[in-house]
Design an enzyme around this catalytic site. Structure first.
Site, PDB file in Angstrom:
ATOM      1  N   LYS A   1      -1.491 -12.607   5.522  1.00 55.58           N
ATOM      2  CA  LYS A   1      -0.120 -13.099   5.763  1.00 55.58           C
ATOM      3  C   LYS A   1      -0.108 -14.172   6.849  1.00 55.58           C
ATOM      4  CE  LYS A   1       2.363 -10.568   2.846  1.00 55.58           C
ATOM      5  NZ  LYS A   1       2.834 -11.178   1.576  1.00 55.58           N
TER       6      LYS A   1
ATOM      7  N   TYR B   1      -2.036  -2.014   8.043  1.00 54.91           N
ATOM      8  CA  TYR B   1      -1.768  -3.251   7.294  1.00 54.91           C
ATOM      9  C   TYR B   1      -3.041  -4.103   7.224  1.00 54.91           C
ATOM     10  CZ  TYR B   1       1.238  -6.791   5.173  1.00 54.91           C
ATOM     11  OH  TYR B   1       1.818  -7.680   4.291  1.00 54.91           O
TER      12      TYR B   1
HETATM   13  P1  NAD Z   1       6.127  -5.432  -5.728  1.00 56.35           P
HETATM   14  O1  NAD Z   1       5.001  -4.494  -6.001  1.00 56.35           O
HETATM   15  O2  NAD Z   1       7.394  -5.179  -6.424  1.00 56.35           O
HETATM   16  O3  NAD Z   1       5.673  -6.939  -5.986  1.00 56.35           O
HETATM   17  C1  NAD Z   1       4.366  -7.379  -5.774  1.00 56.35           C
HETATM   18  C2  NAD Z   1       4.086  -8.334  -6.913  1.00 56.35           C
HETATM   19  O4  NAD Z   1       2.813  -8.944  -6.767  1.00 56.35           O
HETATM   20  C3  NAD Z   1       4.077  -7.612  -8.285  1.00 56.35           C
HETATM   21  O5  NAD Z   1       5.022  -8.211  -9.120  1.00 56.35           O
HETATM   22  C4  NAD Z   1       2.683  -7.852  -8.803  1.00 56.35           C
HETATM   23  O6  NAD Z   1       2.646  -8.014 -10.199  1.00 56.35           O
HETATM   24  C5  NAD Z   1       2.345  -9.146  -8.075  1.00 56.35           C
HETATM   25  N1  NAD Z   1       0.909  -9.388  -8.074  1.00 56.35           N
HETATM   26  C6  NAD Z   1      -0.088  -8.721  -7.428  1.00 56.35           C
HETATM   27  N2  NAD Z   1      -1.280  -9.238  -7.763  1.00 56.35           N
HETATM   28  C7  NAD Z   1      -1.030 -10.263  -8.620  1.00 56.35           C
HETATM   29  C8  NAD Z   1      -1.852 -11.183  -9.339  1.00 56.35           C
HETATM   30  N3  NAD Z   1      -3.190 -11.147  -9.249  1.00 56.35           N
HETATM   31  N4  NAD Z   1      -1.239 -12.104 -10.127  1.00 56.35           N
HETATM   32  C9  NAD Z   1       0.094 -12.149 -10.243  1.00 56.35           C
HETATM   33  N5  NAD Z   1       0.924 -11.305  -9.607  1.00 56.35           N
HETATM   34  C10 NAD Z   1       0.358 -10.369  -8.814  1.00 56.35           C
HETATM   35  O7  NAD Z   1       6.319  -5.402  -4.137  1.00 56.35           O
HETATM   36  P2  NAD Z   1       7.226  -6.296  -3.163  1.00 56.35           P
HETATM   37  O8  NAD Z   1       7.353  -5.473  -1.945  1.00 56.35           O
HETATM   38  O9  NAD Z   1       8.424  -6.769  -3.869  1.00 56.35           O
HETATM   39  O10 NAD Z   1       6.261  -7.494  -2.802  1.00 56.35           O
HETATM   40  C11 NAD Z   1       6.632  -8.866  -2.947  1.00 56.35           C
HETATM   41  C12 NAD Z   1       6.177  -9.653  -1.719  1.00 56.35           C
HETATM   42  O11 NAD Z   1       6.935  -9.230  -0.593  1.00 56.35           O
HETATM   43  C13 NAD Z   1       4.714  -9.477  -1.345  1.00 56.35           C
HETATM   44  O12 NAD Z   1       4.187 -10.702  -0.911  1.00 56.35           O
HETATM   45  C14 NAD Z   1       4.804  -8.526  -0.165  1.00 56.35           C
HETATM   46  O13 NAD Z   1       3.692  -8.674   0.677  1.00 56.35           O
HETATM   47  C15 NAD Z   1       6.063  -9.015   0.483  1.00 56.35           C
HETATM   48  N6  NAD Z   1       6.689  -8.112   1.440  1.00 56.35           N
HETATM   49  C16 NAD Z   1       6.977  -6.822   1.103  1.00 56.35           C
HETATM   50  C17 NAD Z   1       7.582  -5.983   2.026  1.00 56.35           C
HETATM   51  C18 NAD Z   1       7.870  -4.540   1.699  1.00 56.35           C
HETATM   52  O14 NAD Z   1       7.995  -3.748   2.626  1.00 56.35           O
HETATM   53  N7  NAD Z   1       8.017  -4.182   0.440  1.00 56.35           N
HETATM   54  C19 NAD Z   1       7.901  -6.470   3.304  1.00 56.35           C
HETATM   55  C20 NAD Z   1       7.609  -7.806   3.612  1.00 56.35           C
HETATM   56  C21 NAD Z   1       7.005  -8.608   2.665  1.00 56.35           C
HETATM   57  O1  0WE Z   2       2.827  -6.613   1.957  1.00 57.13           O
HETATM   58  C1  0WE Z   2       3.127  -5.457   1.768  1.00 57.13           C
HETATM   59  C2  0WE Z   2       2.425  -4.658   0.701  1.00 57.13           C
HETATM   60  C3  0WE Z   2       1.043  -5.124   0.530  1.00 57.13           C
HETATM   61  C4  0WE Z   2       0.152  -4.394  -0.430  1.00 57.13           C
HETATM   62  C5  0WE Z   2       0.356  -3.112  -0.917  1.00 57.13           C
HETATM   63  C6  0WE Z   2      -0.568  -2.537  -1.768  1.00 57.13           C
HETATM   64  C7  0WE Z   2      -0.428  -1.140  -2.290  1.00 57.13           C
HETATM   65  C8  0WE Z   2      -1.255  -0.899  -3.528  1.00 57.13           C
HETATM   66  C9  0WE Z   2      -1.003  -5.047  -0.769  1.00 57.13           C
HETATM   67  N1  0WE Z   2      -1.931  -4.505  -1.578  1.00 57.13           N
HETATM   68  C10 0WE Z   2      -1.734  -3.272  -2.066  1.00 57.13           C
HETATM   69  N2  0WE Z   2      -2.715  -2.746  -2.861  1.00 57.13           N
HETATM   70  C11 0WE Z   2      -2.585  -1.583  -3.531  1.00 57.13           C
HETATM   71  O2  0WE Z   2      -3.524  -1.124  -4.200  1.00 57.13           O
HETATM   72  N3  0WE Z   2       4.082  -4.889   2.570  1.00 57.13           N
HETATM   73  C12 0WE Z   2       4.657  -5.670   3.634  1.00 57.13           C
HETATM   74  C13 0WE Z   2       4.503  -3.474   2.457  1.00 57.13           C
HETATM   75  C14 0WE Z   2       3.661  -2.701   3.402  1.00 57.13           C
HETATM   76  O3  0WE Z   2       2.403  -2.350   3.091  1.00 57.13           O
HETATM   77  C15 0WE Z   2       1.868  -1.692   4.176  1.00 57.13           C
HETATM   78  C16 0WE Z   2       2.810  -1.644   5.201  1.00 57.13           C
HETATM   79  C17 0WE Z   2       3.965  -2.292   4.720  1.00 57.13           C
HETATM   80  C18 0WE Z   2       5.236  -2.522   5.453  1.00 57.13           C
HETATM   81  C19 0WE Z   2       0.607  -1.161   4.343  1.00 57.13           C
HETATM   82  C20 0WE Z   2       0.298  -0.543   5.554  1.00 57.13           C
HETATM   83  C21 0WE Z   2       1.225  -0.507   6.577  1.00 57.13           C
HETATM   84  C22 0WE Z   2       2.494  -1.049   6.423  1.00 57.13           C
END
Ligand code: NAD
Ligand code: 0WE
Length: 261
Positions: free
Chosen positions: A164, A157
């Site tokens: 974060k 991560y």
């Molecule tokens: P997702 O890929 O569906 O959403 C990520 C969003 O970020 C996308 O809609 C993308 O367009 C937007 N984004 C990235 N760069 C951007 C930019 N420059 N301008 C505008 N928008 C931008 O994935 P998600 O998992 O739904 O992620 C949403 C949030 O939840 C993120 O902050 C992620 O860190 C957080 N999160 C995700 C998880 C997980 O496991 N999926 C867990 C905890 C927190």
């Molecule tokens: O916040 C996230 C996702 C963050 C994320 C994911 C990507 C993939 C594609 C940020 N930047 C990028 N850039 C890319 O090019 N999560 C909480 C989901 C997530 O991501 C991980 C996790 C978990 C959980 C990455 C490594 C280890 C665990």
């Protein structure tokens, strides 16, 4: 009557039907909120169009949070459409792919650090700055999405964990700054969910398996469950809650020593 009837909410961060922002939009719509959406770029427009149709939203604006002009233009468009806003949901996170591989100290670069913090942390404060004027007098709510990697060292991560941590500190500082005018600012620390942002992560499946074996509830969480918590935190039912990071993770964060049973 829904928990959010009469509220106007802007949803930032829909990229697919698996997005956490999509789950939040559905829950908020079910609770009676009026919705508007932003999309990062043209490639994502049609995805956002389908959730906008599903939730009877009639405003969609392009907004790349890396660009202050986009943020200001989006704020003007929302203000022209509604003249008043109650809720801003920030579900955006990004680091360059090379940052999420290997050990933190090997992967991190000045540019990777900058981009991760700009897109994943600064953008929340930027939205608060830009949308605050149209929330005046309305007891608004801001919500962002975090992950346990903010407070624990997690494999791969890496710099996203630092971003974060900054985002979670931003929740507290924004709560402090906007509280006097009646606005609340909170975060949800969600457990891992297979969204687009998780799709490219090597070993993501084994991380989900680990959570499903060790979390108190022996399962992972869904975007619907995150959506329900989000709807609550942005509703008047949470009128006494601000500066809080709420875990929606099937209890994973409370376990100190897993696998002894
Ligand atoms: P997702 O890929 O569906 O959403 C990520 C969003 O970020 C996308 O809609 C993308 O367009 C937007 N984004 C990235 N760069 C951007 C930019 N420059 N301008 C505008 N928008 C931008 O994935 P998600 O998992 O739904 O992620 C949403 C949030 O939840 C993120 O902050 C992620 O860190 C957080 N999160 C995700 C998880 C997980 O496991 N999926 C867990 C905890 C927190
Ligand atoms: O916040 C996230 C996702 C963050 C994320 C994911 C990507 C993939 C594609 C940020 N930047 C990028 N850039 C890319 O090019 N999560 C909480 C989901 C997530 O991501 C991980 C996790 C978990 C959980 C990455 C490594 C280890 C665990």
């Amino acid at each position: 009557m829904g928990m959010l009837s009469g509220k106007k909410a802007l949803i930032v961060g829909v990229a697919s039907p698996r997005s956490i922002a999509w789950g939040i939009a559905e829950a908020m719509h079910a609770q009676g909120a009026e919705l508007a959406f932003t999309y990062q770029n043209d490639k994502l427009r049609s995805r956002v169009e389908s959730i906008a149709e599903k939730t009877n939203a009639d405003l969609m604006v392009e907004m790349d949070v890396a660009d202050d002009d986009h943020i200001h233009d989006a704020a003007r468009a929302v203000n022209a459409h509604w003249q008043g806003l109650d809720i801003v949901v920030h579900a955006v996170g990004f680091a360059p792919k090379d940052q999420l591989e290997g050990e933190f100290v090997d992967a991190v670069t000045r540019e990777g650090f900058r981009v991760a913090h700009d897109i994943s942390a600064y953008s929340f404060a930027a939205l608060a700055k830009a949308f605050r004027p149209q929330m005046t007098g309305r007891q608004g709510a801001f919500l962002t999405l975090s992950y346990l990697g903010a407070v624990r060292a997690m494999p791969s991560y890496n710099v996203m964990g630092l971003a974060k941590a900054s985002l979670e500190a931003s929740v507290r500082y924004l709560a402090h700054g906007l509280g006097p005018e009646g606005h609340r600012v909170n975060g949800i620390s969600a457990g891992p969910i297979k969204t687009l942002a998780a799709a490219g992560i090597p070993k993501f499946r084994s991380m989900l398996d680990h959570v499903e074996q060790t979390a108190p509830m022996r399962r992972s969480v869904t975007t619907e469950e995150v959506g329900q918590a989000a709807a609550f935190l942005c509703s008047d039912w949470a009128s006494g809650i601000t500066g809080e990071i709420m875990h929606v993770d099937a209890g994973y964060n409370v376990v100190g020593m897993a696998g002894m049973e």
